[in-house]
Design a protein around this motif. Structure first.
Motif, short mmCIF file in Angstrom:
data_model
loop_
_atom_site.label_atom_id
_atom_site.label_comp_id
_atom_site.label_asym_id
_atom_site.label_seq_id
_atom_site.Cartn_x
_atom_site.Cartn_y
_atom_site.Cartn_z
N ARG A 78 -5.37 -6.70 3.08
CA ARG A 78 -4.54 -7.76 2.50
C ARG A 78 -3.11 -7.70 3.00
O ARG A 78 -2.30 -8.58 2.73
N ASN A 79 -2.77 -6.62 3.71
CA ASN A 79 -1.43 -6.41 4.25
C ASN A 79 -0.38 -6.35 3.14
O ASN A 79 0.76 -6.77 3.32
N ARG A 80 -0.77 -5.76 2.01
CA ARG A 80 0.19 -5.52 0.93
C ARG A 80 -0.44 -4.58 -0.11
O ARG A 80 -1.65 -4.51 -0.24
N GLY A 81 0.44 -3.90 -0.82
CA GLY A 81 -0.01 -2.97 -1.86
C GLY A 81 1.09 -1.97 -2.18
O GLY A 81 2.12 -1.91 -1.50
N HIS A 82 0.86 -1.21 -3.22
CA HIS A 82 1.86 -0.23 -3.65
C HIS A 82 1.12 0.98 -4.22
O HIS A 82 0.33 0.86 -5.16
N ILE A 83 1.36 2.12 -3.62
CA ILE A 83 0.80 3.39 -4.10
C ILE A 83 1.90 4.12 -4.85
O ILE A 83 2.99 4.36 -4.31
N VAL A 84 1.63 4.48 -6.10
CA VAL A 84 2.58 5.22 -6.92
C VAL A 84 1.96 6.57 -7.28
O VAL A 84 0.80 6.63 -7.69
N VAL A 85 2.74 7.62 -7.13
CA VAL A 85 2.27 8.96 -7.43
C VAL A 85 3.17 9.58 -8.49
O VAL A 85 4.39 9.63 -8.32
N ILE A 86 2.58 10.02 -9.60
CA ILE A 86 3.36 10.70 -10.62
C ILE A 86 3.35 12.19 -10.29
O ILE A 86 2.35 12.88 -10.48
N SER A 87 4.44 12.67 -9.77
CA SER A 87 4.61 14.08 -9.42
C SER A 87 5.31 14.78 -10.58
O SER A 87 4.89 14.67 -11.73
N VAL A 112 1.73 3.70 6.61
CA VAL A 112 1.28 2.40 6.07
C VAL A 112 2.41 1.38 5.91
O VAL A 112 2.16 0.25 5.48
N GLN A 113 3.63 1.74 6.29
CA GLN A 113 4.74 0.80 6.06
C GLN A 113 4.58 -0.49 6.86
O GLN A 113 4.98 -1.58 6.41
N ASP A 114 3.95 -0.40 8.02
CA ASP A 114 3.75 -1.61 8.82
C ASP A 114 2.59 -2.46 8.29
O ASP A 114 2.36 -3.57 8.78
N ASN A 115 1.88 -1.95 7.31
CA ASN A 115 0.80 -2.71 6.66
C ASN A 115 1.26 -3.35 5.36
O ASN A 115 0.44 -3.81 4.56
N GLY A 116 2.58 -3.36 5.13
CA GLY A 116 3.10 -3.97 3.93
C GLY A 116 2.85 -3.17 2.67
O GLY A 116 2.88 -3.72 1.56
N ILE A 117 2.61 -1.87 2.81
CA ILE A 117 2.29 -1.01 1.67
C ILE A 117 3.44 -0.06 1.39
O ILE A 117 3.94 0.63 2.28
N ASP A 118 3.88 -0.05 0.13
CA ASP A 118 4.93 0.87 -0.31
C ASP A 118 4.33 2.10 -0.95
O ASP A 118 3.24 2.05 -1.54
N VAL A 119 5.06 3.20 -0.88
CA VAL A 119 4.66 4.45 -1.53
C VAL A 119 5.84 4.97 -2.34
O VAL A 119 6.93 5.18 -1.79
N SER A 120 5.63 5.14 -3.63
CA SER A 120 6.67 5.65 -4.53
C SER A 120 6.21 6.96 -5.16
O SER A 120 5.08 7.06 -5.65
N ILE A 121 7.09 7.95 -5.13
CA ILE A 121 6.82 9.23 -5.79
C ILE A 121 7.75 9.34 -6.99
O ILE A 121 8.98 9.32 -6.84
N ILE A 122 7.17 9.45 -8.18
CA ILE A 122 7.94 9.53 -9.43
C ILE A 122 7.92 10.97 -9.92
O ILE A 122 6.85 11.58 -10.03
N ARG A 175 10.50 -0.64 -6.13
CA ARG A 175 9.75 0.01 -5.05
C ARG A 175 10.52 1.21 -4.48
O ARG A 175 10.59 1.40 -3.25
N LYS A 176 11.08 1.99 -5.38
CA LYS A 176 11.83 3.17 -4.95
C LYS A 176 10.90 4.15 -4.26
O LYS A 176 9.77 4.37 -4.69
N LYS A 177 11.40 4.78 -3.22
CA LYS A 177 10.59 5.77 -2.52
C LYS A 177 10.44 7.04 -3.34
O LYS A 177 9.41 7.72 -3.29
#
Length: 264
Positions: free
Chosen positions: A131-140, A172-182, A230-232
């Protein structure tokens, strides 16, 4: 800033604590929720607490049962055709000295906190890439940035998440996907009661500092804002989050402070 209305958000570890708090705040944003954990009864309770106009689906999930992940991912996608945000929250903590922690306990901590998390993410990613978009969030955790007594393997599993997801973010940044580590600090949840002792039994009591931490409601509000932006990486807590910066710039001072602190 992005809104969450009608977005499909999959939350693991959603039956209590931080997962429950996130489910409640996202439901108020009219998001569609997929709530996962091993305990279906508690998931039902959380679903009943949620408000808003979005759908609330329950999908049982054991992060140690990776063979079931393909089926679970297919089920999650079948609800709405997409997973817009995957929040990897499922995990377990530790309260034991390293010398006493049995190998099977250390492996369980990594199976749940690290291997289960990265494999679920790996299996969700193709649908986001398509889909060329998405957001992965990780609770650290803040101890994903520094070590602390009685949490050696737990801290190591969280450190491992940072290495993995920092690397994944570039891929994955070029696939429109963000990754946030909380990185939460002390939050008033059952995490310390459920923390594994050296032989794998739950500690069964709340730590003093945990009992004085942020409320789950305060955490929920702050994490929603971090995900919206969408904080890193984001640190959520009270004074303890300062340890991240002290450890980086003044490591000797950090060591003295922790050595003199009452750690439970």
């Amino acid at each position: 800033m992005a809104g969450f209305e009608n977005k499909w958000i999959w939350i693991t570890g959603a039956s209590s604590g931080l997962g429950r708090a996130m489910a409640l705040v996202f439901s108020k944003e009219n998001a569609n929720l997929i709530l996962s954990s091993r305990n279906v009864d508690k998931l039902e309770d959380v679903r009943n607490e949620c408000t808003g106009t979005g759908r609330k689906e329950i999908l049982t999930l054991d992060l140690q049962s990776e063979s079931e992940f393909p089926e679970k991912v297919d089920q999650a996608l079948s609800f709405g055709g997409a997973i817009d945000i995957l929040i990897n929250n499922g995990g377990i903590s530790q309260r034991a000295q390293a010398v006493n922690t049995q190998p099977e306990v250390a492996r369980k901590l990594f199976e749940v906190n690290f291997f289960g998390t990265i494999e679920l993410t790996r299996q969700v990613l193709p649908s986001m890439i398509d889909r060329n978009r998405g957001h992965i969030v990780v609770i650290s955790s803040v101890v994903g940035k520094f070590g602390s007594p009685l949490r050696s393997t737990y801290s190591a599993s969280k450190h491992a998440l940072h290495g993995y997801f920092d690397s994944l973010r570039f891929e994955v940044q070029d696939n429109g996907i963000d990754v946030s580590i909380i990185c939460p600090g002390f939050i008033q949840t059952e995490v310390s009661r459920n923390a594994l002792t050296a032989n794998g039994n739950p500690q069964g009591k709340m730590d003093n500092k945990t009992s004085k931490g942020l409320t789950p409601e305060e955490f929920g509000s702050k994490v929603l804002n971090a995900i919206r932006k969408r904080k890193k990486e984001a640190y959520i807590g009270k004074y303890e989050v300062l340890g991240v910066h002290v450890k980086r710039f003044l490591p000797n001072l950090f060591h003295k402070i922790i050595s003199r602190s009452e750690v439970t």
